[in-house]
Design a protein around this motif. Sequence first.
Motif, PDB file in Angstrom:
ATOM      1  N   LYS A   1      12.167   4.209   3.667  1.00  9.75           N
ATOM      2  CA  LYS A   1      11.124   3.583   2.852  1.00  9.75           C
ATOM      3  C   LYS A   1       9.750   3.665   3.510  1.00  9.75           C
ATOM      4  O   LYS A   1       8.722   3.573   2.860  1.00  9.75           O
TER       5      LYS A   1
ATOM      6  N   LEU B   1       4.600   6.246   3.119  1.00  8.75           N
ATOM      7  CA  LEU B   1       3.614   5.226   2.785  1.00  8.75           C
ATOM      8  C   LEU B   1       2.208   5.806   2.859  1.00  8.75           C
ATOM      9  O   LEU B   1       1.918   6.648   3.708  1.00  8.75           O
ATOM     10  N   GLN B   2       1.331   5.339   1.973  1.00  3.92           N
ATOM     11  CA  GLN B   2      -0.018   5.891   1.898  1.00  3.92           C
ATOM     12  C   GLN B   2      -1.109   4.914   2.347  1.00  3.92           C
ATOM     13  O   GLN B   2      -2.220   5.341   2.636  1.00  3.92           O
TER      14      GLN B   2
ATOM     15  N   SER C   1      -1.444  -1.582   2.086  1.00  2.03           N
ATOM     16  CA  SER C   1      -0.795  -2.375   1.039  1.00  2.03           C
ATOM     17  C   SER C   1       0.639  -1.910   0.819  1.00  2.03           C
ATOM     18  O   SER C   1       1.539  -2.731   0.588  1.00  2.03           O
ATOM     19  N   ASP C   2       0.880  -0.592   0.898  1.00  2.00           N
ATOM     20  CA  ASP C   2       2.252  -0.070   0.782  1.00  2.00           C
ATOM     21  C   ASP C   2       3.115  -0.549   1.944  1.00  2.00           C
ATOM     22  O   ASP C   2       4.305  -0.838   1.765  1.00  2.00           O
TER      23      ASP C   2
ATOM     24  N   LYS D   1       4.229  -4.165   1.264  1.00  3.52           N
ATOM     25  CA  LYS D   1       5.301  -4.208   0.272  1.00  3.52           C
ATOM     26  C   LYS D   1       6.627  -3.761   0.873  1.00  3.52           C
ATOM     27  O   LYS D   1       7.676  -4.363   0.616  1.00  3.52           O
ATOM     28  N   ALA D   2       6.584  -2.693   1.673  1.00  3.77           N
ATOM     29  CA  ALA D   2       7.818  -2.168   2.264  1.00  3.77           C
ATOM     30  C   ALA D   2       8.431  -3.162   3.246  1.00  3.77           C
ATOM     31  O   ALA D   2       9.661  -3.305   3.314  1.00  3.77           O
TER      32      ALA D   2
END
Length: 208
Positions: A107, A111-112, A115-116, A119-120
Motif C-alpha cells: 500500500k 503513494l504520491q 495526504s496519501d 490515509k495509508a
Amino acid sequence: MDESYFPGKSKRKSSGICYSHHLRIDIFYAVIDVQLKELNDHFDVVSSDLLLGMTSLNPANSFANFDKGRIMTLAKCYPNEFDEVHIRDLGYQLDTFIIHMRVGNPKFSNLQGISDLAKALVETNLVETYSFVYLLVKLTLTLPVAIATVERAFSSMKQIKNEERNNMGDQYLNDYLICYIERDVFTNVSNDVIIDRFQNIKARRGQL
C-alpha cells in the motif's frame, strides 16, 4: 558553441573560453545563483526547516526524499507537541518507519503525497505503531491551511483597516474581520435576527 568567445564587439582579443562555457557559467549559473539568493532572502531559517521537513516526509518515489535529520528538525518546530522525550522516540520510530515503508506493505509503494501517506497509515492500522510520525504528518497537512488562513486574515485587514479606520480598536477590528472573512456565513443571517439579538441585549442591560 565550441568556438572562442570574444567579449564585446571586438574580434581581436579572445577571452580564452568558448561560447558554451560563457553561456553555461557566466550567464546560466549566474542567474541560478541570483534566484537562489532571492529564495534564501525570502524564507527565514524556520520557514526553510518547515519546507525541507515537509519534503522529506513526501512518500513519492518510495520515499526518495526521506531525510531523518530534516524530519527531526521539523518536529522541533512544534515544541508543544514534541518535547525531548518525544523527539527521542520519534527518532526511534523513523528508523523502523522508513524500512517498513520501503519493503513492507505494498500500500505504501505508490503513494504520491503526504495526504496519501496519512490515509495509508490509517487503513493499515499503523497509526499507533508510528504515533509520533503520524502526528507529524497531521501537523504537516494542517500547515498549508494555517498559512493560507493567516494570509487571508492579513489581506482582509488591509481592506478593512484603511486610513479612514486607522484608529479602530483591536476588539472592534477583530469583530469586523470575522464578519468580513466569514461573509458567506453571515449572508444567511437575516437582518431581523440581528435586530432582535441587539434588542434583547439592550433589554437585559436595562434590567441590570
